[in-house]
Design a protein around this motif. Structure first.
Motif, short mmCIF file in Angstrom:
data_model
loop_
_atom_site.label_atom_id
_atom_site.label_comp_id
_atom_site.label_asym_id
_atom_site.label_seq_id
_atom_site.Cartn_x
_atom_site.Cartn_y
_atom_site.Cartn_z
N TYR A 37 -13.18 -4.60 -7.81
CA TYR A 37 -12.62 -5.95 -7.77
C TYR A 37 -11.80 -6.24 -6.52
N ASP A 38 -11.74 -5.30 -5.56
CA ASP A 38 -11.03 -5.53 -4.31
C ASP A 38 -9.56 -5.87 -4.55
N ILE A 39 -8.97 -5.13 -5.50
CA ILE A 39 -7.55 -5.30 -5.84
C ILE A 39 -6.84 -3.99 -5.52
N MET A 40 -5.59 -4.08 -5.03
CA MET A 40 -4.87 -2.88 -4.62
C MET A 40 -3.44 -2.92 -5.15
N MET A 41 -2.98 -1.77 -5.59
CA MET A 41 -1.57 -1.60 -5.94
C MET A 41 -0.96 -0.63 -4.92
N VAL A 42 0.16 -1.02 -4.30
CA VAL A 42 0.83 -0.16 -3.32
C VAL A 42 2.28 0.03 -3.72
N SER A 43 2.88 1.09 -3.23
CA SER A 43 4.28 1.35 -3.54
C SER A 43 5.18 0.35 -2.82
N GLN A 44 6.37 0.15 -3.36
CA GLN A 44 7.31 -0.83 -2.80
C GLN A 44 7.70 -0.48 -1.36
N SER A 45 7.80 0.81 -1.04
CA SER A 45 8.17 1.23 0.31
C SER A 45 7.11 0.80 1.33
N ALA A 46 5.83 0.77 0.92
CA ALA A 46 4.77 0.31 1.81
C ALA A 46 4.89 -1.18 2.08
N VAL A 47 5.32 -1.93 1.08
CA VAL A 47 5.51 -3.38 1.26
C VAL A 47 6.62 -3.64 2.27
N ARG A 48 7.67 -2.84 2.21
CA ARG A 48 8.78 -3.01 3.15
C ARG A 48 8.37 -2.67 4.58
N ARG A 49 7.53 -1.67 4.74
CA ARG A 49 7.16 -1.18 6.06
C ARG A 49 6.04 -1.99 6.69
N PHE A 50 5.05 -2.42 5.87
CA PHE A 50 3.88 -3.10 6.38
C PHE A 50 3.74 -4.48 5.72
N ALA A 51 2.83 -5.30 6.26
CA ALA A 51 2.77 -6.72 5.87
C ALA A 51 1.95 -6.94 4.59
N PHE A 52 2.16 -6.13 3.55
CA PHE A 52 1.56 -6.40 2.25
C PHE A 52 2.36 -7.52 1.58
N PRO A 53 1.70 -8.48 0.97
CA PRO A 53 2.44 -9.60 0.35
C PRO A 53 3.30 -9.16 -0.83
N SER A 54 2.85 -8.13 -1.56
CA SER A 54 3.61 -7.61 -2.70
C SER A 54 2.99 -6.27 -3.08
N VAL A 55 3.51 -5.67 -4.15
CA VAL A 55 2.94 -4.39 -4.59
C VAL A 55 1.56 -4.60 -5.21
N HIS A 56 1.28 -5.81 -5.66
CA HIS A 56 -0.03 -6.13 -6.24
C HIS A 56 -0.78 -6.99 -5.22
N VAL A 57 -1.88 -6.49 -4.67
CA VAL A 57 -2.58 -7.16 -3.57
C VAL A 57 -3.95 -7.64 -4.03
N GLU A 58 -4.13 -8.96 -4.06
CA GLU A 58 -5.44 -9.55 -4.32
C GLU A 58 -6.20 -9.66 -2.98
N ASN A 59 -7.53 -9.73 -3.06
CA ASN A 59 -8.35 -9.87 -1.85
C ASN A 59 -7.93 -8.82 -0.81
N CYS A 60 -7.95 -7.58 -1.24
CA CYS A 60 -7.43 -6.45 -0.45
C CYS A 60 -8.09 -6.34 0.93
N SER A 61 -9.40 -6.59 1.03
CA SER A 61 -10.10 -6.44 2.31
C SER A 61 -9.51 -7.36 3.37
N ALA A 62 -9.21 -8.58 2.99
CA ALA A 62 -8.64 -9.54 3.95
C ALA A 62 -7.24 -9.12 4.38
N VAL A 63 -6.45 -8.63 3.43
CA VAL A 63 -5.09 -8.20 3.75
C VAL A 63 -5.11 -7.00 4.68
N LEU A 64 -5.98 -6.03 4.36
CA LEU A 64 -6.07 -4.84 5.22
C LEU A 64 -6.55 -5.20 6.62
N LYS A 65 -7.39 -6.21 6.73
CA LYS A 65 -7.86 -6.61 8.05
C LYS A 65 -6.72 -7.08 8.94
#
Length: 562
Positions: A37-65
């Protein structure tokens, strides 16, 4: 299921619960990627360090790009597709992410494919910043030496012929930049130069940051047709342009050492490549900086020989100056031809290299500082010999050559003072010779030393006069007792009346300030006849004797008197 191994069934909730517990005791960033489903869960520390919108990431491919470095995204996508299709069960890559503050960060990403309760493929793993482990450099975003060694060893083992060149680039004045403008300014220049190199080389060419201010370019890219010299010139022009745009407030230049001969890669390891490119880079800097030098095997072999000679000299010094010997060349009165002194000349013989020319081993000793202990050895030997020969010729003096390194980097006054006292010789029996040089005149500490030597009645002589700086005021300031006119100047005077007139003028000038003249290199009677008319005070040359050992000197000149 038997696709590439057994996958464990586990619920998404269980995975997230375990990861949250582990995260509290780790500096890695954990993630769960739902490949279906192209959904990603990341740790809170990753959100602080990198430009993830939140710990729950929809449309993961676009965000990773947006987060993954553009040059690395395609390779990452292909690897994730292989995991999603069941072609592989493990994900293991080193690539670049961009942090929230736009810095390039090298990361190591590992994960394992598992199947959830609802039959979704999940990639579960962790991300670790490898810059912290010195595999990558977070100042420039480039891989570091550890990674270079891994990559180049792999290429050298599989296909060394694929390497077109390795270029080691160094900033010529980086230490001065850090000292003058601070470490942040140095980091900015490193980042600037890294960008410049990246923009210049083909996208498939590998770039690494090595120690401090040095970078390595490895061109093993089949698509690249660039030549090392063209790449360097392009980088050099870009650096000059950047410096100009900053109105020279952060001025710097770059040098490069290049290894490009195919035979230098075959059978080599990363350690060899680092050593050979370092030598080439140092050659470029020794030749004046802001230029490129190709690795030269003959020059490198000469360098290795100098290192071998230096090692042998060091061992001989430690072994009570084994292999060293002091020779003596007669100095005679220009009017009577009577023996009045001698110049002490160092000789060195090695088991491997035989009799080594002073023109070879003295510069090596000066570069390494070994001239200081050897200089003391010569001083003591000459003083003891002089005292012995004064039993026959009471006013006999001995000339001892000094290196600028001895004058500048050792306590020369202490050494001379102690030698005179321990040997029991009169201070005026020693004449310290130094080659004329403008930089001595401008060094106030050295001028103070010369004044102290004068006060203690220790004489100075200027050697090789006429081949270098040649300043009469300089002679007067250091109170030189003797000026020695070099043979090359004598030969000119023998062939040219103008030069002969110049020598006569110099001798008159030297006499006018109360100093004497020793004419060096007189080898034949006709030379003596003409040069004697210029009115020198002393003569030294093969006509009156070649340098020889103390024993031979005594046999030739003092046998009947000792």
């Amino acid at each position: 299921m038997k696709e590439q191994g057994i996958r464990q069934r586990i619920s998404l909730e269980e995975i997230i619960e375990v990861l949250e517990i582990i995260q509290k005791a780790s500096d890695s960033y954990f993630y769960v990627l739902d490949l279906s489903y192209d959904i990603m869960m990341v740790s809170q520390s990753a959100v602080r360090r990198f430009a993830f919108p939140s710990v729950h990431v929809e449309n993961c491919s676009a965000v990773l790009k947006e987060i993954v470095h553009p040059d690395d995204y395609d390779e990452l996508s292909k690897d994730i597709e292989r995991c999603a299709s069941g072609k592989q069960t493990l994900h293991n890559m080193e690539y670049r992410w961009c942090s929230r503050d736009k810095q390039v960060v090298w990361i190591e990403c590992r994960g394992t494919v598992v199947i959830s309760d609802d039959n979704h493929y999940l990639l579960v793993g962790r991300v670790r910043e490898i810059g912290k482990k010195a595999k990558a450099d977070n100042v420039t975003g480039l891989r570091k030496e550890v990674r270079f060694r891994e990559d180049i060893d792999r290429i050298l083992t599989k296909n060394p012929q694929a390497i077109k060149y390795c270029m080691r680039i160094g900033i010529d004045n980086f230490k001065e930049i850090n000292e003058k403008d601070g470490l942040d300014a140095g980091d900015n220049i490193l980042h600037e130069l890294a960008d410049c190199i990246i923009e210049t080389v083909h996208s498939g060419v590998d770039i690494y940051r090595l120690v401090a201010d040095e970078f390595m370019i490895v061109d093993a890219c089949p698509e690249s047709t660039d030549k090392a010299a063209d790449i360097y010139q392009c980088i050099k022009r870009k650096v000059a342009e950047m410096v100009r745009k900053k109105e020279y407030t952060g001025f710097y230049t770059v040098s490069a050492g290049v290894l490009e001969q195919e035979e230098e890669f075959v059978g080599k390891k990363s350690e060899d490549i680092l050593r050979l490119t370092e030598f080439a880079l140092n050659e470029a800097k020794r030749n004046g900086r802001n230029q490129m030098a190709l690795f030269d095997r003959n020059a490198y072999n000469e360098y290795l020989k100098r290192l071998s000679i230096r090692k042998a000299i060091r061992l001989d010094i430690a072994n009570d100056f084994h292999g060293f010997q002091v020779f003596y060349q007669p100095i005679v009165d220009a009017n009577t031809y009577k023996l009045i002194g001698a110049e002490a000349l160092l000789r060195w013989k090695d088991e491997k290299y035989g009799n080594v020319s002073p023109a070879v081993f003295i510069p090596i000793m000066e570069e390494s500082g070994l001239i200081i202990p050897v200089g003391r050895y010569v001083l003591w030997e000459a003083a003891r010999t002089c005292k012995k020969w004064q039993k026959t010729i009471p006013d006999f003096h001995v000339n001892v050559n000094l290196s600028y390194v001895q004058i500048r980097k050792s306590d020369l006054m202490h050494d001379v003072d102690r030698c005179i006292k321990e040997v029991g010789i009169e201070p005026n029996s020693l004449v310290l010779e130094l080659t004329e040089s403008g930089y001595i005149e401008t060094d106030s500490r050295i001028m103070d030393l010369f004044q102290e030597l004068k006060e203690k009645n220790i004489s100075l002589a200027i050697d090789d006069f006429g081949t270098g700086y040649s300043n009469m005021r300089y002679l007067e300031d250091i109170s030189a007792k003797t000026v020695k006119i070099d043979r090359s100047f004598v030969l000119q005077a023998l062939e040219n009346e103008y030069d002969y007139t110049v020598i006569r003028y110099i001798i008159d000038m030297v006499h006018s300030i109360g100093s004497s003249v020793c004419m060096e290199g007189i080898e034949y009677e006709h030379e003596l006849e003409k040069m004697k008319r210029a009115n020198p005070d002393m003569i030294q040359g093969y006509l009156f004797g070649k340098p020889c050992s103390a024993e031979e000197f005594e046999e030739k000149y003092l046998k009947d008197s000792l």
